[in-house]
Design a protein around this motif. Structure first.
Motif, short mmCIF file in Angstrom:
data_model
loop_
_atom_site.label_atom_id
_atom_site.label_comp_id
_atom_site.label_asym_id
_atom_site.label_seq_id
_atom_site.Cartn_x
_atom_site.Cartn_y
_atom_site.Cartn_z
N LEU A 24 31.11 33.38 49.20
CA LEU A 24 32.13 34.24 49.81
C LEU A 24 32.85 35.07 48.74
O LEU A 24 33.12 36.26 48.95
N TRP A 25 33.12 34.47 47.58
CA TRP A 25 33.75 35.23 46.49
C TRP A 25 32.81 36.30 45.96
O TRP A 25 33.25 37.42 45.64
N VAL A 26 31.52 36.00 45.87
CA VAL A 26 30.55 37.01 45.41
C VAL A 26 30.52 38.18 46.39
O VAL A 26 30.57 39.35 45.99
N ALA A 27 30.44 37.89 47.69
CA ALA A 27 30.42 38.95 48.70
C ALA A 27 31.70 39.79 48.62
O ALA A 27 31.65 41.03 48.71
N LEU A 28 32.85 39.13 48.43
CA LEU A 28 34.11 39.85 48.31
C LEU A 28 34.09 40.81 47.13
O LEU A 28 34.54 41.96 47.23
N PHE A 30 31.50 42.31 45.90
CA PHE A 30 30.67 43.46 46.28
C PHE A 30 31.47 44.45 47.13
O PHE A 30 31.36 45.66 46.95
N PHE A 31 32.28 43.93 48.05
CA PHE A 31 33.12 44.82 48.87
C PHE A 31 34.08 45.60 47.98
O PHE A 31 34.27 46.80 48.17
N TYR A 32 34.70 44.93 47.02
CA TYR A 32 35.62 45.62 46.11
C TYR A 32 34.88 46.73 45.36
O TYR A 32 35.36 47.87 45.27
N VAL A 33 33.74 46.40 44.81
CA VAL A 33 32.99 47.36 43.99
C VAL A 33 32.51 48.55 44.83
O VAL A 33 32.69 49.71 44.45
N TYR A 34 31.89 48.27 45.97
CA TYR A 34 31.37 49.36 46.81
C TYR A 34 32.50 50.25 47.33
O TYR A 34 32.33 51.47 47.42
N ASN A 35 33.62 49.67 47.66
CA ASN A 35 34.76 50.47 48.11
C ASN A 35 35.18 51.44 47.01
O ASN A 35 35.41 52.62 47.26
N LEU A 70 43.55 41.22 37.66
CA LEU A 70 43.47 40.99 39.11
C LEU A 70 42.01 40.89 39.58
O LEU A 70 41.65 39.99 40.34
N MET A 71 41.18 41.79 39.11
CA MET A 71 39.79 41.81 39.56
C MET A 71 38.93 40.75 38.87
O MET A 71 37.79 40.52 39.25
N SER A 72 39.48 40.08 37.85
CA SER A 72 38.74 39.00 37.22
C SER A 72 38.84 37.70 38.04
O SER A 72 37.99 36.82 37.92
N PHE A 73 39.86 37.60 38.88
CA PHE A 73 40.04 36.39 39.69
C PHE A 73 38.80 36.04 40.52
O PHE A 73 38.35 34.90 40.48
N PRO A 74 38.24 36.99 41.29
CA PRO A 74 37.06 36.62 42.07
C PRO A 74 35.89 36.13 41.21
O PRO A 74 35.18 35.21 41.60
N SER A 75 35.70 36.73 40.05
CA SER A 75 34.62 36.28 39.16
C SER A 75 34.85 34.84 38.72
O SER A 75 33.93 34.02 38.73
N LEU A 125 36.89 44.14 55.97
CA LEU A 125 35.90 43.15 55.52
C LEU A 125 36.50 42.26 54.43
O LEU A 125 36.28 41.04 54.43
N GLU A 126 37.24 42.86 53.51
CA GLU A 126 37.88 42.08 52.45
C GLU A 126 38.85 41.07 53.05
O GLU A 126 38.85 39.89 52.65
#
Length: 148
Positions: A24-28, A30-35, A70-75, A125-126
């Protein structure tokens, strides 16, 4: 000799909660990046980025460092979801999930004078995936041995 049905041969194994959370974190991510990638196609965005700003928000080292943190949290959550023990894992996923929902809500008031539907779609989606992360962690299965 009787043939077995194909459906009888398929096995539906239960996916470990840790793996579900990591995915779920990986998919999230991808949503961040594609957006963000799709936003480059909005008229005027690339020109503004070259000027060091976007929709009135000036990019500073502090702002960009904060965004990087902030964006390092999902990783980190992908790794932590797989590595932490269940009790701590559950708590960390709930806390970080709630934190990211609050950030998502807070960003609704920054920039964008015009609503772009792709952006809102990805935000939906996020939000959905963040709720799934929190729900999955909240509903973490317990074993009977823990209750005895």
């Amino acid at each position: 000799m009787k043939k077995k049905k194909t459906t009888d041969m398929l096995e539906n194994r239960k996916v470990n909660v840790k793996v579900k959370l990591a995915l779920l974190w990986v998919a999230l991510m991808f949503f961040y990046v594609y957006n963000d990638i799709l936003s480059m196609y909005q008229p005027g965005h690339v020109a503004e980025l070259f000027e060091g700003q976007l929709e009135g928000v000036k990019f500073t080292q502090t702002l960009l460092f904060g965004a990087a943190v902030l964006m390092s949290f999902p990783s980190f959550m992908v790794l932590l979801s797989l590595m932490l023990k269940a009790r701590v894992n559950r708590l960390v996923n709930i806390i970080v999930g709630i934190f990211h929902i609050l950030v998502l809500l807070g960003t609704q008031f920054v920039g964008e004078s015009e609503t772009w539907f792709y952006w809102r779609f990805y935000e939906l989606l996020e939000a959905l995936f963040l709720v799934l992360i929190i729900w999955t962690a909240w509903k973490w299965p317990t074993s009977e041995s823990q209750h005895q």
